[in-house]
Design a protein around this motif. Structure first.
Motif, PDB file in Angstrom:
ATOM      1  N   ARG A  71       0.832  -1.208   0.000  1.00 16.00           N
ATOM      2  CA  ARG A  71       0.000   0.000   0.000  1.00 16.00           C
ATOM      3  C   ARG A  71       0.864   1.254   0.000  1.00 16.00           C
ATOM      4  O   ARG A  71       0.543   2.244  -0.667  1.00 16.00           O
ATOM      5  CB  ARG A  71      -0.921  -0.009   1.215  1.00 16.00           C
ATOM      6  N   ALA A  72       1.954   1.212   0.748  1.00 14.14           N
ATOM      7  CA  ALA A  72       2.856   2.358   0.776  1.00 14.14           C
ATOM      8  C   ALA A  72       3.449   2.611  -0.601  1.00 14.14           C
ATOM      9  O   ALA A  72       3.594   3.766  -1.034  1.00 14.14           O
ATOM     10  CB  ALA A  72       3.967   2.120   1.797  1.00 14.14           C
ATOM     11  N   ARG A  73       3.787   1.535  -1.302  1.00 14.82           N
ATOM     12  CA  ARG A  73       4.359   1.688  -2.646  1.00 14.82           C
ATOM     13  C   ARG A  73       3.366   2.363  -3.598  1.00 14.82           C
ATOM     14  O   ARG A  73       3.761   3.130  -4.476  1.00 14.82           O
ATOM     15  CB  ARG A  73       4.772   0.314  -3.184  1.00 14.82           C
ATOM     16  N   GLU A  74       2.076   2.070  -3.428  1.00 17.64           N
ATOM     17  CA  GLU A  74       1.062   2.711  -4.259  1.00 17.64           C
ATOM     18  C   GLU A  74       1.036   4.219  -4.038  1.00 17.64           C
ATOM     19  O   GLU A  74       0.723   4.987  -4.951  1.00 17.64           O
ATOM     20  CB  GLU A  74      -0.317   2.131  -3.942  1.00 17.64           C
ATOM     21  N   LEU A  75       1.381   4.654  -2.830  1.00 20.44           N
ATOM     22  CA  LEU A  75       1.366   6.078  -2.501  1.00 20.44           C
ATOM     23  C   LEU A  75       2.680   6.778  -2.840  1.00 20.44           C
ATOM     24  O   LEU A  75       2.677   7.934  -3.285  1.00 20.44           O
ATOM     25  CB  LEU A  75       1.080   6.262  -1.008  1.00 20.44           C
ATOM     26  N   ALA A  76       3.797   6.091  -2.635  1.00 20.75           N
ATOM     27  CA  ALA A  76       5.106   6.734  -2.771  1.00 20.75           C
ATOM     28  C   ALA A  76       5.864   6.349  -4.037  1.00 20.75           C
ATOM     29  O   ALA A  76       6.856   6.995  -4.374  1.00 20.75           O
ATOM     30  CB  ALA A  76       5.960   6.429  -1.539  1.00 20.75           C
ATOM     31  N   GLY A  77       5.436   5.291  -4.703  1.00 19.52           N
ATOM     32  CA  GLY A  77       6.091   4.917  -5.955  1.00 19.52           C
ATOM     33  C   GLY A  77       7.272   3.992  -5.771  1.00 19.52           C
ATOM     34  O   GLY A  77       7.636   3.613  -4.654  1.00 19.52           O
ATOM     35  N   ASP A  78       7.877   3.633  -6.888  1.00 17.20           N
ATOM     36  CA  ASP A  78       8.951   2.642  -6.891  1.00 17.20           C
ATOM     37  C   ASP A  78      10.320   3.215  -6.552  1.00 17.20           C
ATOM     38  O   ASP A  78      11.274   2.465  -6.349  1.00 17.20           O
ATOM     39  CB  ASP A  78       9.025   1.959  -8.270  1.00 17.20           C
ATOM     40  N   GLN A  79      10.444   4.533  -6.514  1.00 17.34           N
ATOM     41  CA  GLN A  79      11.761   5.117  -6.241  1.00 17.34           C
ATOM     42  C   GLN A  79      12.138   5.042  -4.767  1.00 17.34           C
ATOM     43  O   GLN A  79      13.307   5.118  -4.420  1.00 17.34           O
ATOM     44  CB  GLN A  79      11.808   6.577  -6.717  1.00 17.34           C
ATOM     45  N   ALA A  80      11.151   4.889  -3.901  1.00 23.59           N
ATOM     46  CA  ALA A  80      11.439   4.753  -2.467  1.00 23.59           C
ATOM     47  C   ALA A  80      11.922   3.346  -2.161  1.00 23.59           C
ATOM     48  O   ALA A  80      11.698   2.403  -2.919  1.00 23.59           O
ATOM     49  CB  ALA A  80      10.191   5.077  -1.654  1.00 23.59           C
TER      50      ALA A  80
END
Length: 288
Positions: A71-80
């Motif tokens: 879910r966090a990846r959906e909000l912050a993207g793949d660069q994190a």
């Protein structure tokens, strides 16, 4: 104040989204890297038949972490970067991750149950605000619903002293980096009584606070725009309500001068500011 490495503590709840949204705004504007961490309790090792239950519990925790980070990846993207960490206390776990990753700031959301657009200090924030080796940035409840595109101004809650002076210097550097103005505010809290001796003391307090603000701003005006304001009210919340707060405001507080060096340590006034603020608040570590 550096923002090269930002650590966001995340939980798959609205408060996790608030903190993560704030971390994304910060890294987008500064160009820093973002690490998102979810902290889970350890699996207790038990002897005998209970080990079967332990294995199921371990699988459950793993699935919960994977779901949260997805879910966090959906909000912050793949660069994190996304990490899972284990500790009995979520705040203490984030402190460990911050040390291992060399983070410059830890970002979290407000504890549940508080008022919208306000910050409630729960157990995670309490652990961070009394032990973090790096500044802690708190997002108000609901911040993730409509976050600003960027920060517009940094405001420092100023009261003359080594900690506040260091906070002004750090905030000024950050304001230059972000190309935004700096504002210094001092809160004057008065009683409702109209006793002449108290009125006389209040006049002297206002004069001294105004002089301190001018002196603190004078050293920074060569390189950026600096405003000063004296905010007065019967309590901290009322005083903060006498001025205008921009959608992209960031409020900075120094740690208590009584706390340990190179640690965040929240004093009585700072905790009242955190609870009354309607914008993100950053608490700095105590400097020498």
């Amino acid at each position: 104040m550096k923002f090269d490495k930002v650590l966001a503590g995340y939980i798959a709840e609205p408060r996790g989204g608030d903190g993560l949204a704030l971390a994304v705004v910060l890294t987008r504007q500064t160009g820093g890297s973002l690490t998102v961490a979810t902290v889970q309790p350890p699996v207790t090792t038990t002897p005998g038949p209970a080990r079967a239950d332990e294995g199921a519990w371990r699988s459950y925790l793993r699935e919960q972490a994977e779901t949260a980070l997805s879910r966090a990846r959906e909000l912050a993207g793949d660069q994190a970067e996304y990490v899972r960490h284990t500790n009995k206390g979520s705040g203490r776990g984030l402190v460990e991750v911050a040390r291992r990753r060399g983070a410059d700031v830890v970002v979290i959301g407000s504890a549940p149950g508080g008022t919208r657009s306000r910050i409630t200090v729960g157990s995670t924030a309490d652990q961070l605000l009394h032990s973090s080796p790096v500044p802690v940035l708190l997002a108000p409840r609901g911040y993730g619903d409509d976050p600003p595109a960027a920060f517009e101004r940094i405001t420092v809650a100023y009261r003359r002293g080594p900690g506040a002076d260091a906070a002004v210097r750090g905030a000024a550097k950050a304001a230059v980096t972000l190309d935004i103005p700096l504002r210094l505010v001092t809160l004057v809290v008065r009683t409702g009584r109209r006793v002449q001796v108290e009125e006389d003391m209040l006049v002297r307090l206002r004069d001294q606070a105004a002089a301190d603000l001018r002196a603190a701003a004078r050293g920074q005006r060569r390189r950026l725009q600096v405003e000063v304001e004296l905010l007065e009210g019967r309590n901290v919340a009322q005083a903060l309500g006498t001025t205008t707060w921009l959608p992209g405001e960031l409020l900075v507080c120094a740690s208590s001068d009584a706390g340990p060096l190179r640690r965040v340590f929240l004093g009585d006034t700072s905790i009242k500011i955190v609870q009354a603020a309607t914008c993100p608040v950053m608490i700095l570590t105590r400097e020498t």
